[in-house]
Design a protein around this motif. Structure first.
Motif, mmCIF file in Angstrom:
data_model
loop_
_atom_site.group_PDB
_atom_site.id
_atom_site.type_symbol
_atom_site.label_atom_id
_atom_site.label_comp_id
_atom_site.label_asym_id
_atom_site.label_seq_id
_atom_site.Cartn_x
_atom_site.Cartn_y
_atom_site.Cartn_z
ATOM 1 N N MET A 149 35.103 39.962 45.552
ATOM 2 C CA MET A 149 35.115 39.649 44.128
ATOM 3 C C MET A 149 35.455 40.885 43.313
ATOM 4 N N SER A 150 36.117 40.647 42.177
ATOM 5 C CA SER A 150 36.386 41.704 41.200
ATOM 6 C C SER A 150 35.801 41.272 39.869
ATOM 7 N N LEU A 151 35.184 42.207 39.154
ATOM 8 C CA LEU A 151 34.539 41.891 37.869
ATOM 9 C C LEU A 151 35.458 42.223 36.711
ATOM 10 N N VAL A 152 35.548 41.296 35.748
ATOM 11 C CA VAL A 152 36.204 41.597 34.477
ATOM 12 C C VAL A 152 35.234 41.269 33.349
ATOM 13 N N GLU A 153 35.222 42.117 32.330
ATOM 14 C CA GLU A 153 34.355 41.902 31.176
ATOM 15 C C GLU A 153 35.143 41.583 29.909
ATOM 16 N N THR A 154 36.420 42.003 29.876
ATOM 17 C CA THR A 154 37.233 41.860 28.675
ATOM 18 C C THR A 154 38.654 41.433 29.039
ATOM 19 N N VAL A 155 39.401 41.044 28.006
ATOM 20 C CA VAL A 155 40.833 40.726 28.183
ATOM 21 C C VAL A 155 41.576 41.952 28.703
ATOM 22 N N GLU A 156 41.181 43.141 28.224
ATOM 23 C CA GLU A 156 41.826 44.385 28.662
ATOM 24 C C GLU A 156 41.618 44.608 30.156
ATOM 25 N N ASP A 157 40.446 44.242 30.648
ATOM 26 C CA ASP A 157 40.178 44.392 32.088
ATOM 27 C C ASP A 157 41.145 43.563 32.926
ATOM 28 N N VAL A 158 41.543 42.406 32.406
ATOM 29 C CA VAL A 158 42.469 41.529 33.137
ATOM 30 C C VAL A 158 43.804 42.248 33.344
ATOM 31 N N ALA A 159 44.257 42.923 32.301
ATOM 32 C CA ALA A 159 45.540 43.634 32.382
ATOM 33 C C ALA A 159 45.488 44.770 33.396
ATOM 34 N N ASN A 160 44.296 45.337 33.607
ATOM 35 C CA ASN A 160 44.163 46.498 34.493
ATOM 36 C C ASN A 160 43.812 46.143 35.931
ATOM 37 N N LEU A 161 43.694 44.840 36.224
ATOM 38 C CA LEU A 161 43.331 44.422 37.576
ATOM 39 C C LEU A 161 44.409 44.803 38.594
ATOM 40 N N ALA A 162 43.961 45.319 39.725
ATOM 41 C CA ALA A 162 44.881 45.591 40.843
ATOM 42 C C ALA A 162 44.472 44.669 41.987
ATOM 43 N N ILE A 163 45.272 43.635 42.217
ATOM 44 C CA ILE A 163 44.950 42.613 43.214
ATOM 45 C C ILE A 163 46.027 42.603 44.293
ATOM 46 N N ALA A 164 45.592 42.592 45.564
ATOM 47 C CA ALA A 164 46.555 42.633 46.681
ATOM 48 C C ALA A 164 47.360 41.340 46.772
ATOM 49 N N ASN A 165 46.682 40.178 46.726
ATOM 50 C CA ASN A 165 47.367 38.893 46.868
ATOM 51 C C ASN A 165 47.163 38.076 45.594
ATOM 52 N N GLU A 166 48.127 38.167 44.687
ATOM 53 C CA GLU A 166 47.978 37.533 43.371
ATOM 54 C C GLU A 166 48.163 36.021 43.415
ATOM 55 N N ASP A 167 48.594 35.501 44.562
ATOM 56 C CA ASP A 167 48.831 34.055 44.663
ATOM 57 C C ASP A 167 47.656 33.305 45.285
ATOM 58 N N ASN A 168 46.584 34.022 45.577
ATOM 59 C CA ASN A 168 45.453 33.368 46.242
ATOM 60 C C ASN A 168 44.139 33.781 45.560
ATOM 61 N N LEU A 169 44.041 33.392 44.286
ATOM 62 C CA LEU A 169 42.914 33.820 43.464
ATOM 63 C C LEU A 169 42.151 32.634 42.894
ATOM 64 N N SER A 170 40.878 32.880 42.591
ATOM 65 C CA SER A 170 40.089 31.925 41.821
ATOM 66 C C SER A 170 39.250 32.727 40.824
ATOM 67 N N PHE A 171 38.673 32.039 39.836
ATOM 68 C CA PHE A 171 37.769 32.739 38.919
ATOM 69 C C PHE A 171 36.487 31.933 38.741
ATOM 70 N N LEU A 172 35.418 32.665 38.490
ATOM 71 C CA LEU A 172 34.119 32.093 38.167
ATOM 72 C C LEU A 172 33.539 32.903 37.021
ATOM 73 N N THR A 173 32.491 32.375 36.377
ATOM 74 C CA THR A 173 31.910 33.114 35.265
ATOM 75 C C THR A 173 30.391 33.120 35.322
ATOM 76 N N GLN A 174 29.831 34.163 34.718
ATOM 77 C CA GLN A 174 28.400 34.222 34.446
ATOM 78 C C GLN A 174 28.044 33.030 33.548
ATOM 79 N N THR A 175 26.819 32.536 33.654
ATOM 80 C CA THR A 175 26.461 31.303 32.927
ATOM 81 C C THR A 175 26.084 31.547 31.469
ATOM 82 N N THR A 176 25.878 32.812 31.062
ATOM 83 C CA THR A 176 25.323 33.079 29.727
ATOM 84 C C THR A 176 26.282 33.847 28.825
#
Length: 321
Positions: A149-176
């Motif tokens: 898993m990789s954590l993002v807190e902001t829209v800016e974090d999304v732009a800075n993500l370095a992911i090896a396989n960009e075609d095999n991703l999912s997302f989940l979120t904290q409940t609060t």
């Protein structure tokens, strides 16, 4: 807020509803209380059962002992895990030590845990939207192998993500989380990773969404909004942000004595709400305190009705009278 003011001026008070305890918090507190009834004191609780000092102090008075880690629980002790969820290593450690434990994890948090397991089993890397260091985030990351898993807190974090396989991703979120902020981050993820897979249902829990919607319904009419909640309560902090975005000043307080009368200069309409870990008793405490200073015109604004109740663990369910 102890001084009496003989010349009370009128103050319109808009009470947001729903507010206060959610079903997961209610269940977690009941689990500790029933464990104390069944086993007697002390019952150990790993971390704050919920993020509210009043609730924690009330349970301490009944015999609960709050600890940071399991090594502070003596052999043979009974321990409860908090509503925020724990990494898998925690119950494993409890089993290895032969500790009797109860898991008070909110069922909606447990649902996210199971989703994380399924996504990793399917070979997907998970982008998790949440707040670094929050117990729920730590617990969710602890459900899957490190690096899954990789954590993002902001829209800016999304732009800075370095992911090896960009075609095999999912997302989940904290409940609060903030519903609006999360929607923006999800949009950014979907723009950058068009094939990313989201959860079937909303991860942000019904209580968080409902309390934010209730604040949105009143904040535009308020000069000030007071949110009752702890400074480490994610859902309470989000309510302050929601009120401020709607154009109102907002303050987070834990008790009536946290309120300053200086806040009320020029305030004609006050909004009042409580985070999901704050009991209604604290709402009434603040209203009673305000009534010493103002002629209150109290109105409740209801945006949703909540009737959800979560089942108790079978180990304590039989203790319910």
């Amino acid at each position: 807020m102890t001084e009496q003011n003989p010349a009370k001026r009128p103050l319109k008070l808009l009470l947001a509803a729903p507010r206060g305890f959610c079903a997961g918090v209610d269940r977690a507190i009941k689990i500790v209380e029933l464990a104390l009834e069944k086993h007697g004191a002390p019952v150990y609780v790993r971390h704050e059962i919920v993020h509210n000092r009043f609730v924690v102090d009330s349970l301490k008075a009944k015999g609960a002992v709050f600890v940071d880690e399991l090594d502070q629980v003596p052999d043979g002790g009974h321990v409860v895990f908090s509503a925020h969820g724990v990494p898998k290593s925690v119950p494993q450690n409890a089993q290895e030590r032969g500790l009797a434990y109860l898991d008070a994890t909110c069922p909606l948090v447990s649902k996210v845990h199971r989703q994380a397991e399924r996504q990793v089993e399917a070979g997907r890397h998970i982008i998790f939207i949440g707040h670094a260091g929050h117990p729920e985030v730590i617990g969710t990351f602890g459900q899957v192998p490190a690096g899954s898993m990789s954590l993002v807190e902001t829209v800016e974090d999304v732009a800075n993500l370095a992911i090896a396989n960009e075609d095999n991703l999912s997302f989940l979120t904290q409940t609060t989380l903030s519903v609006d902020d999360t929607a923006e981050i999800v949009e950014a993820l979907q723009r950058r990773f068009p094939s990313i897979i989201g959860p079937k249902g909303e991860d942000i829990c019904y209580a968080t969404s409902n309390r934010q919607n209730a604040v949105k319904a009143i904040a535009g009419q308020c000069d000030l909004v007071i949110v009752i909640g702890a400074p480490n309560s994610s859902n309470s902090l989000r309510l302050v942000e929601v009120a401020e975005r709607a154009g109102s000043k907002a303050h987070l307080v834990q008790r009536a004595n946290d309120i300053s009368m200086n806040w009320f200069d020029g305030v004609e309409t006050l909004g009042l709400t409580a985070g999901a870990s704050a009991p209604e008793l604290l709402v009434r405490e603040i209203i009673d305190s305000l009534a010493n200073h103002f002629e209150l015109d109290e109105q409740q604004v209801t945006t949703a009705e909540e009737s959800i109740i979560f089942k108790l663990p079978r180990e304590v369910a039989g203790a319910v009278a």
